[in-house]
Design a protein around this motif. Sequence first.
Motif, mmCIF file in Angstrom:
data_model
loop_
_atom_site.group_PDB
_atom_site.id
_atom_site.type_symbol
_atom_site.label_atom_id
_atom_site.label_comp_id
_atom_site.label_asym_id
_atom_site.label_seq_id
_atom_site.Cartn_x
_atom_site.Cartn_y
_atom_site.Cartn_z
ATOM 1 N N GLN A 208 152.275 -46.432 -6.967
ATOM 2 C CA GLN A 208 151.433 -47.043 -7.985
ATOM 3 C C GLN A 208 150.580 -48.141 -7.377
ATOM 4 O O GLN A 208 149.420 -48.316 -7.722
ATOM 5 N N THR A 236 145.073 -37.896 -8.697
ATOM 6 C CA THR A 236 144.878 -37.106 -9.907
ATOM 7 C C THR A 236 144.938 -35.618 -9.611
ATOM 8 O O THR A 236 145.537 -34.852 -10.363
ATOM 9 N N ASP A 237 144.355 -35.219 -8.480
ATOM 10 C CA ASP A 237 144.314 -33.794 -8.198
ATOM 11 C C ASP A 237 144.406 -33.528 -6.698
ATOM 12 O O ASP A 237 143.418 -33.143 -6.061
ATOM 13 N N GLU A 244 151.367 -33.181 -3.851
ATOM 14 C CA GLU A 244 151.595 -33.202 -5.289
ATOM 15 C C GLU A 244 153.074 -33.413 -5.599
ATOM 16 O O GLU A 244 153.436 -34.184 -6.468
ATOM 17 N N ASP A 245 153.933 -32.737 -4.834
ATOM 18 C CA ASP A 245 155.367 -32.895 -5.056
ATOM 19 C C ASP A 245 155.801 -34.329 -4.831
ATOM 20 O O ASP A 245 156.610 -34.875 -5.580
ATOM 21 N N ILE A 247 153.947 -37.078 -4.976
ATOM 22 C CA ILE A 247 153.372 -38.004 -5.954
ATOM 23 C C ILE A 247 154.034 -37.863 -7.305
ATOM 24 O O ILE A 247 154.215 -38.839 -8.032
ATOM 25 N N THR A 248 154.413 -36.646 -7.634
ATOM 26 C CA THR A 248 155.069 -36.483 -8.934
ATOM 27 C C THR A 248 156.561 -36.763 -8.833
ATOM 28 O O THR A 248 157.296 -36.581 -9.781
ATOM 29 N N ARG A 250 158.947 -35.325 -6.936
ATOM 30 C CA ARG A 250 159.927 -34.254 -6.728
ATOM 31 C C ARG A 250 160.784 -34.505 -5.504
ATOM 32 O O ARG A 250 161.852 -33.944 -5.376
#
Lengths: 252, 290
Positions: A208, A236-237, A244-245, A247-248, A250
């Motif tokens: 963040q 964002t994308d 992506e994993d 950042i989200t 996982r």
Amino acid sequence: MPPVIMTVEDLDFYYGKKQVLFKVNIPIRERQITALIGPSGCGKSTFLRTLNRMNDVIEDTHYAGQILLEGEDILSSDIDVVALRQRVGMVFQRPTPFPMSIFDNVAFGPRINGLARGSALTELVERSLQRAALFDEVKDLLHQSAQALSGGQQQRLCIARVLAVEPEIVLMDEPCSALDPISTARIEELMIELKQEYTIVIVTHNMQQAARVSDETGFFLSGELIEFDSSKQMFTDPHDKRTEDYITGRFG
Amino acid sequence: MTRSLKTPKGWLHARRKMANRLLWVGAILATLIALVPLLMILTYLVVHGLPSLNLAFFTHLPKPVGEVGGGMANAIAGTLELIGLACLLGLPLGIMSGIFLSEFGNNRTGGIIRFLADVLASVPSIVIGIFVYTIVVLPMKHFSALAGGIALGIMMIPTVMRTTEEIVRLVPQSLRQSSLSLGVTQFRTTFSVVLLAARAGVITGVLLAIARIAGETAPLLFTAFGNRFWSYQLNQPIASLPKQIYNYAIAPYDDWHAQAWTGALVLVSLILILSVAARYATRGRYRIVR
């Protein structure tokens, strides 16, 4: 897009026989904040330390590749490391005030390198403290021990200390991880102000934070740079699934 | 069936309790007995030494045999001068080698140096005296304060070296790295930051080394030799407290015996003051700044 001030080209890094960085290529742009994120042990701090050759103090390390700072390869053996570190300063995770007064702490670098003397030195110290958003709090305490400051103040003192040698690039290795949220917020504000004059590269565990302050972000995984993009895009994308994993949440 | 948590009764338990108590009592008793010699020494020093302790003791020279009175002024001054000379030799060498060992000595060479320092520290002081006699007194053809200072300085080196090394080692790497990352050389980092952070501990090591050599007699026997008169020249024999105490103690005169006790009291007080000062310098924590 601001011009590139430092280019890392095909950087490999080894601790003894073990390779920890693999063909890293990154452009560091002038007067913006570049963040480096990734899980623990992915090599981002090691990478940061190659930018001012701090890894040289560790035995049995070597590099391949080059890092160009305004055309010169800073990894070559005929570079004056001491002069390099004046141009590329570093703030560490834990605040490390020297056992002297606040004034002497900030004046330490300029005094030793003969950058300023007498009233010019006093002005330089004041300016650095102001740039580090610390002057107002300590202006009457300049000759007291730096040890007496709070954690957040000590970290800003370390920033002022680095600014006093007038670097071009400021490296920050998780500068807020030892601080409380309020001090963290102040230092984040500070970073955004500082980028008007200095180039900042920050390693952070806190995604963040990277999203909040940085202009471009690089994602490291196991010594490789997986993705490097504008922060807006990255958070964002992202293009790579591993990014992506991470950042989200996982993994890591 | 679950076992009860209540304290068990029965003779096995009673035997354990008794053994526990005996051990406790034995340990306390041993400690008290160990303290007895120290307390006796201090008592004797005060009881025998205090009567002759007066201003004259600190300001007058020894009187010739037969005359009453006099003092040990030259011996006190001599001891201070010898300590000063010893520091001139022992401090730079000890502190610099201690710094070398802690910053660059994490290898076999460092191990060898440490071992040699420990060996030097255990050489009997009289052997050091004979060594300095051979290399300084013989060529100079007389006993001298210089030779005494060199002998004591040699004795200081291993102590100062080891304590400096240990205390400098305690300074956190983060402090060194912060300094290096400002574009400061390794040399200035070591001397302007690391040593500064370690200064309380280094001073303590120095004070303790001084306390140790202040009372040494054997190395001075054939180097500084002793002197009945005022002397401060480097190439002349010089008086010292331990030597003077020895001279007076083995003489057949009561007056001199009393003065020997007083001299001993003054010497022990000097060492006590140094040790207390060393503790004061590192009061609270060990004064390594983070």
